[in-house]
Design an enzyme around this catalytic site. Structure first.
Site, mmCIF file in Angstrom:
data_model
loop_
_atom_site.group_PDB
_atom_site.id
_atom_site.type_symbol
_atom_site.label_atom_id
_atom_site.label_comp_id
_atom_site.label_asym_id
_atom_site.label_seq_id
_atom_site.Cartn_x
_atom_site.Cartn_y
_atom_site.Cartn_z
ATOM 1 N N ASP A 145 4.406 -8.356 -1.550
ATOM 2 C CA ASP A 145 4.325 -7.426 -1.902
ATOM 3 C C ASP A 145 6.034 -6.838 -1.787
ATOM 4 O O ASP A 145 6.045 -6.030 -2.751
ATOM 5 C CB ASP A 145 3.158 -6.280 -2.546
ATOM 6 C CG ASP A 145 1.947 -7.166 -3.442
ATOM 7 O OD1 ASP A 145 1.266 -6.494 -3.875
ATOM 8 O OD2 ASP A 145 2.653 -8.534 -3.881
ATOM 9 N N TYR B 113 8.959 -8.124 -2.468
ATOM 10 C CA TYR B 113 9.137 -8.223 -3.581
ATOM 11 C C TYR B 113 9.367 -6.977 -4.141
ATOM 12 O O TYR B 113 10.596 -7.417 -4.732
ATOM 13 C CB TYR B 113 7.985 -8.556 -4.363
ATOM 14 C CG TYR B 113 8.128 -8.764 -5.970
ATOM 15 C CD1 TYR B 113 7.918 -7.487 -7.009
ATOM 16 C CD2 TYR B 113 8.707 -9.643 -6.515
ATOM 17 C CE1 TYR B 113 8.232 -7.759 -8.522
ATOM 18 C CE2 TYR B 113 9.205 -9.507 -8.249
ATOM 19 C CZ TYR B 113 8.616 -8.746 -8.749
ATOM 20 O OH TYR B 113 9.186 -8.627 -10.400
ATOM 21 N N SER C 293 -15.578 13.830 -3.969
ATOM 22 C CA SER C 293 -15.916 12.311 -4.404
ATOM 23 C C SER C 293 -16.936 12.464 -3.329
ATOM 24 O O SER C 293 -17.819 12.999 -3.912
ATOM 25 C CB SER C 293 -14.493 11.817 -3.717
ATOM 26 O OG SER C 293 -14.160 12.568 -2.752
ATOM 27 N N GLU D 127 -26.699 5.824 -11.894
ATOM 28 C CA GLU D 127 -26.126 4.935 -13.009
ATOM 29 C C GLU D 127 -25.114 3.971 -12.252
ATOM 30 O O GLU D 127 -24.743 4.034 -11.557
ATOM 31 C CB GLU D 127 -25.412 6.139 -13.915
ATOM 32 C CG GLU D 127 -24.669 6.893 -12.304
ATOM 33 C CD GLU D 127 -24.387 8.384 -13.510
ATOM 34 O OE1 GLU D 127 -23.220 8.215 -14.519
ATOM 35 O OE2 GLU D 127 -24.463 9.742 -12.863
ATOM 36 N N LYS E 245 -21.534 2.847 -10.877
ATOM 37 C CA LYS E 245 -20.178 3.615 -10.284
ATOM 38 C C LYS E 245 -18.851 3.011 -11.017
ATOM 39 O O LYS E 245 -18.304 1.869 -11.149
ATOM 40 C CB LYS E 245 -20.125 3.725 -9.273
ATOM 41 C CG LYS E 245 -18.550 4.052 -8.731
ATOM 42 C CD LYS E 245 -18.730 4.365 -7.069
ATOM 43 C CE LYS E 245 -18.000 5.088 -6.655
ATOM 44 N NZ LYS E 245 -16.821 4.890 -7.062
ATOM 45 N N ASP F 85 -14.848 1.559 -11.763
ATOM 46 C CA ASP F 85 -13.088 1.743 -11.774
ATOM 47 C C ASP F 85 -12.255 1.649 -12.395
ATOM 48 O O ASP F 85 -12.029 1.147 -12.631
ATOM 49 C CB ASP F 85 -13.622 0.471 -10.887
ATOM 50 C CG ASP F 85 -12.885 0.256 -9.678
ATOM 51 O OD1 ASP F 85 -12.604 1.314 -8.892
ATOM 52 O OD2 ASP F 85 -12.195 -0.579 -8.492
ATOM 53 N N TYR G 54 -15.403 7.096 -20.671
ATOM 54 C CA TYR G 54 -17.039 6.982 -20.289
ATOM 55 C C TYR G 54 -17.462 8.339 -19.636
ATOM 56 O O TYR G 54 -16.494 8.311 -18.428
ATOM 57 C CB TYR G 54 -18.041 5.660 -19.901
ATOM 58 C CG TYR G 54 -18.184 4.881 -20.396
ATOM 59 C CD1 TYR G 54 -19.394 4.415 -20.989
ATOM 60 C CD2 TYR G 54 -17.606 3.605 -20.684
ATOM 61 C CE1 TYR G 54 -19.696 3.679 -21.547
ATOM 62 C CE2 TYR G 54 -16.975 2.665 -21.513
ATOM 63 C CZ TYR G 54 -18.736 2.191 -22.075
ATOM 64 O OH TYR G 54 -19.252 1.778 -23.515
ATOM 65 N N LYS H 99 -22.445 0.794 -2.742
ATOM 66 C CA LYS H 99 -21.348 0.428 -2.684
ATOM 67 C C LYS H 99 -21.808 -1.456 -2.576
ATOM 68 O O LYS H 99 -22.270 -1.549 -1.437
ATOM 69 C CB LYS H 99 -20.129 0.352 -1.457
ATOM 70 C CG LYS H 99 -19.378 1.839 -2.263
ATOM 71 C CD LYS H 99 -18.253 1.783 -3.417
ATOM 72 C CE LYS H 99 -17.404 2.938 -3.183
ATOM 73 N NZ LYS H 99 -16.288 2.938 -3.024
ATOM 74 N N CYS I 285 6.471 0.379 25.164
ATOM 75 C CA CYS I 285 6.419 0.726 24.252
ATOM 76 C C CYS I 285 7.337 -0.293 23.370
ATOM 77 O O CYS I 285 8.539 0.330 24.391
ATOM 78 C CB CYS I 285 6.851 2.036 23.716
ATOM 79 S SG CYS I 285 7.367 2.368 22.119
ATOM 80 N N CYS J 87 11.137 2.114 22.158
ATOM 81 C CA CYS J 87 11.499 3.448 23.219
ATOM 82 C C CYS J 87 11.253 2.511 24.939
ATOM 83 O O CYS J 87 12.090 3.344 25.770
ATOM 84 C CB CYS J 87 11.523 4.335 23.300
ATOM 85 S SG CYS J 87 9.408 5.164 23.898
ATOM 86 N N CYS K 290 1.960 6.113 23.515
ATOM 87 C CA CYS K 290 3.044 5.833 23.631
ATOM 88 C C CYS K 290 3.492 7.544 23.964
ATOM 89 O O CYS K 290 3.238 8.130 23.223
ATOM 90 C CB CYS K 290 4.260 5.316 22.787
ATOM 91 S SG CYS K 290 5.955 6.482 23.393
ATOM 92 N N CYS L 116 9.912 9.286 21.245
ATOM 93 C CA CYS L 116 10.323 8.298 20.793
ATOM 94 C C CYS L 116 10.698 7.681 19.252
ATOM 95 O O CYS L 116 10.361 8.748 18.897
ATOM 96 C CB CYS L 116 8.147 7.489 21.204
ATOM 97 S SG CYS L 116 8.316 6.067 20.689
HETATM 98 S S1 IVH Z 1 -20.102 11.452 -10.230
HETATM 99 C C1 IVH Z 1 -18.677 14.107 -7.209
HETATM 100 N N1 IVH Z 1 -20.698 8.644 -11.553
HETATM 101 O O1 IVH Z 1 -16.109 8.041 -8.350
HETATM 102 C C2 IVH Z 1 -18.146 13.088 -7.792
HETATM 103 N N2 IVH Z 1 -18.416 9.240 -10.541
HETATM 104 O O2 IVH Z 1 -15.966 7.787 -5.137
HETATM 105 C C3 IVH Z 1 -18.272 11.756 -8.769
HETATM 106 N N3 IVH Z 1 -17.165 7.431 -10.911
HETATM 107 O O3 IVH Z 1 -14.055 10.379 -8.374
HETATM 108 C C4 IVH Z 1 -18.777 12.236 -9.768
HETATM 109 N N4 IVH Z 1 -18.133 6.639 -12.034
HETATM 110 O O4 IVH Z 1 -14.212 8.728 -10.414
HETATM 111 C C5 IVH Z 1 -19.843 10.010 -10.872
HETATM 112 N N5 IVH Z 1 -21.303 7.384 -13.190
HETATM 113 C C6 IVH Z 1 -20.255 7.951 -12.208
HETATM 114 C C7 IVH Z 1 -18.983 7.355 -11.419
HETATM 115 C C8 IVH Z 1 -18.360 8.299 -10.439
HETATM 116 C C9 IVH Z 1 -17.144 6.339 -11.769
HETATM 117 C C10 IVH Z 1 -16.155 7.724 -9.791
HETATM 118 C C11 IVH Z 1 -15.058 8.677 -10.306
HETATM 119 C C12 IVH Z 1 -14.845 9.497 -8.397
HETATM 120 C C13 IVH Z 1 -15.540 8.783 -7.787
HETATM 121 C C14 IVH Z 1 -16.230 9.106 -6.223
#
Ligand code: IVH
Length: 663
Positions: free
Chosen positions: A34, A37, A83, A115, A117, A119, A224, A315, A409, A412, A427, A432
């Site tokens: 990539d 490109y 996060s 629930e 997760k 993407d 969602y 995950k 290195c 350098c 190094c 450097c």
């Molecule tokens: S709960 C505490 N619920 O995952 C922050 N997050 O890896 C997480 N995500 O930034 C909030 N589906 O964008 C939550 N059902 C879900 C989710 C979710 C996707 C994402 C979210 C967050 C990221 C963290």
């Protein structure tokens, strides 16, 4: 290059770019990275910028939609967007449960809410009096970008909430592109010769980061909701699952694949069940989010670092592919760490082409018994950096070559060193070239000077315009404009941006300094604790070490950094050249500032460890024994000698109830 040469080069670049694009999109046999490109495209763009008369409306590069990222307004999140910590298998899931149970009193039974997760792109939506007033991206969690106009184009984001609604609510959720829409979009892009999106997340993010909201509209995104970050008083929500039900009632899309699980066995069967549904699920997903359902317990467990302790992201396993190691290259990082980098035959894994991966150090190469020419298994999960997991020795031909770490290195020529018990090689040369290049790249990245990409920095160095990062701030238009391929316009853009970025918050400034072990988070902790650079420069090792989240290795590195005359001179030079460091808002001293607590006996609502953490968070100290310096003794059930001691010394004694009121 003279004009005819430029014209020829442009023509050749166009042909080559078109060929690569066809190879990538149509034949689906990418045999070039990539980067190649991108780099050819950049060169073409920069030539056309300088020689606009060679622009051609019908040329392929003009059919690719442009993106202008920096122009969205920045917004400060009232509540930080966190996060999640990941777990990758059942064992890690049980470890997480063990850790949180230890922090809660007794052997509490926990209900979990599971629930999907998603993407996509995390966004925050604010509703006042039931009306959608502002939507923002996550950004760095503290400050995001205002993308309200684009979000208004998403049909599943209600502009008005169903009644009865709260006066104020901040909803968090994921903006998504369905797999079906992505397929259609890529098909269309392919026929128009435009770039294809590697996955639904990039497509959603790319669509929302367009300044023209009509584009976002065309992209047919979905939303969602999964969380309520803030809500005006009056609504009683006891569980995370109640939040989901409430969001549904307000008119949001909430995924139906969720469940309250009474234990981890049920959580695991939920994970397994969804794994079967996942391939046919309309949206990209990368795991399952598991939360402690009870909101009171969530509050008790709190947040550590960037992530809540009461949630975990399971995950799904990473995708794997095989490829051949063409070569092993040496990389010199900005702190001088020398790392071997494997270069592969480009291979598609988890939605993107992988052509290299770090091998970290010699130990890792030996552990894998990796040789140049070997066929290897590489692994990649979503946006996680790819890694080599295994060598397939049966596929060896005998021509594979063992790799030896160079003694010197490559940039350098200094002798490479090993430090202490670290496995990494360094190094040691402060001057450097490679180290300095990486540092410059890091510096402009943190200062957000987007105009100065790696190639331009290198060019400026070669031309003698900059020797260190501080020189960037005294560049002027006249230095740049005469350089080949630059010209007045681009020189103006560069200078304007540098001017705009001279003012920088202390936390970013500290991050930009490139202090060993100090990343974005630690820099922020240092800034909020010391407030000004001067205070940090003067701080003792003990004072730095006292900051929460900062351990001895980091504090030593920070302390030593400011004892080095060269570093202080560099900071002075930055200031003299116009860099203005904004003071950080000092972290609220906290209600408990200056107070020392001693904990004794058993608390019924939380473990002693958690109580200690809460006191520290509020600015107080916790000591193991009672003395005249003790401000309060918190006495739980069956308090023993410490209680007697406190009574003797006249230390104020708090019951658990008193303590809870205080916090
Ligand atoms: S709960 C505490 N619920 O995952 C922050 N997050 O890896 C997480 N995500 O930034 C909030 N589906 O964008 C939550 N059902 C879900 C989710 C979710 C996707 C994402 C979210 C967050 C990221 C963290």
């Amino acid at each position: 290059m003279n004009k005819t040469e430029v014209k020829n080069r442009i023509q050749k670049l166009r042909l080559e770019i078109a060929r690569l694009r066809e190879e990538y999109h149509v034949k689906n046999t990418p045999n070039i990275t990539d980067e190649v490109y991108d780099s050819l495209t950049r060169e073409l763009k920069s030539l056309l910028k300088e020689y606009p008369k060679f622009m051609d409306i019908n040329a392929p590069e003009n059919r690719v939609a442009g993106k202008i990222l920096e122009k969205f307004k920045k917004v400060k999140h009232q509540i930080r967007m966190l996060s999640l910590n990941d777990v990758f298998n059942q064992e890690e899931l049980y470890d997480w449960e063990k850790r949180i149970k230890k922090l809660l009193p007794g052997n509490q039974k926990l209900n979990y809410f599971c629930e999907v997760k998603f993407d996509g792109l995390a966004v925050s939506l604010i509703y006042e009096k039931g009306k959608f007033v502002r939507g923002a991206t996550r950004g760095d969690g503290f400050v995001g970008e205002d993308i309200t106009q684009n979000l208004k184009m998403i049909k599943s984001i209600p502009l008005s909430l169903h009644t009865p609604h709260p006066d104020y609510i901040e909803v968090r959720g994921e903006a998504l592109m369905s797999k079906k829409t992505l397929k259609e979009l890529n098909k269309k892009n392919e026929s128009e010769g435009k770039t294809l999106f590697a996955n639904t997340r990039n497509a959603a993010a790319g669509s929302l980061r367009q300044l023209d909201s009509n584009l976002a509209k065309e992209r047919n995104l979905d939303f969602y909701a999964y969380d309520i970050a803030d809500i005006s008083s009056g609504v009683v929500l006891k569980n995370h699952s109640d939040k989901h039900n409430f969001l549904k009632k307000l008119g949001f899309n909430v995924d139906q694949h969720d469940a309250i699980c009474e234990n981890l066995e049920e959580v695991i069967s939920f994970i397994k069940k969804f794994e079967k549904i996942r391939p046919n699920f309309p949206y990209g997903t990368d795991g399952i989010v598991i939360s402690v359902d009870d909101l009171n317990l969530q509050e008790t467990l709190g947040v550590v670092g960037k992530a809540p302790r009461f949630m975990s992201a399971f995950k799904y396993p990473a995708e794997r592919a095989t490829t051949i190691v063409k070569d092993i290259k040496i990389n010199v990082g900005r702190t001088g760490v020398v790392t071997p980098l494997a270069l592969f035959e480009p291979t598609l894994v988890a939605g993107s082409t992988v052509s290299k991966a770090t091998l970290h150090n010699m130990d890792q190469i030996e552990r894998l018994d990796l040789r140049i020419g070997d066929t290897v298994v590489i692994e990649k999960a979503g946006d996680v950096i790819p890694k080599v997991v295994e060598v397939l020795p049966k596929l060896r031909t005998g021509k594979e070559k063992k790799f030896k770490m160079p003694e010197f290195c490559p940039a350098c020529g200094s002798k490479i060193e090993k430090r202490g018990d670290l496995v990494a090689s360094f190094c040691p040369n402060k001057k450097c070239g490679a180290k300095n290049e990486r540092y410059l790249e890091h510096f402009v990245h943190v200062f957000e000077i987007y105009e100065l990409g790696p190639k331009i920095l290198q060019r400026f160095k070669d031309e003698g315009l900059i020797t260190d990062a501080s020189d960037i701030f005294i560049l002027n238009k006249e230095d740049i404009a005469p350089l080949e391929r630059f010209g007045e316009k681009s020189a103006e853009n560069i200078i304007r941006e540098i001017e705009e970025k001279k003012k920088i918050p202390l936390s970013r400034f500290l991050w930009a300094l490139g202090i060993l072990h100090v990343g974005e988070e630690t820099a922020r902790d240092l800034a909020t604790n010391f407030g000004t650079l001067e205070k940090l420069e003067k701080a003792t090792l003990e004072e730095i070490n006292e900051i929460e989240n900062i351990g001895p290795k980091v504090s030593e590195s920070v302390y030593n950094f400011f004892r080095d005359k060269n570093h202080l001179a560099f900071i002075e030079k930055l200031k003299n050249n116009g860099v203005k460091i904004e003071k950080a808002e000092k972290q609220q001293m906290g209600k408990f500032f200056g107070l020392t607590f001693v904990l004794t006996g058993t608390l019924s609502t939380m473990s002693r460890e958690l109580a200690k953490e809460k006191i520290i968070k509020m600015g107080g100290k916790v000591s193991g024994s009672v003395s005249t310096k003790t401000s309060f003794l918190v006495a739980g059930e069956e308090a023993g000698s410490k209680l007697k001691n406190a009574e003797k010394l006249g230390v104020k004694i708090l019951s658990e109830e008193d303590f809870l009121k205080m916090i």
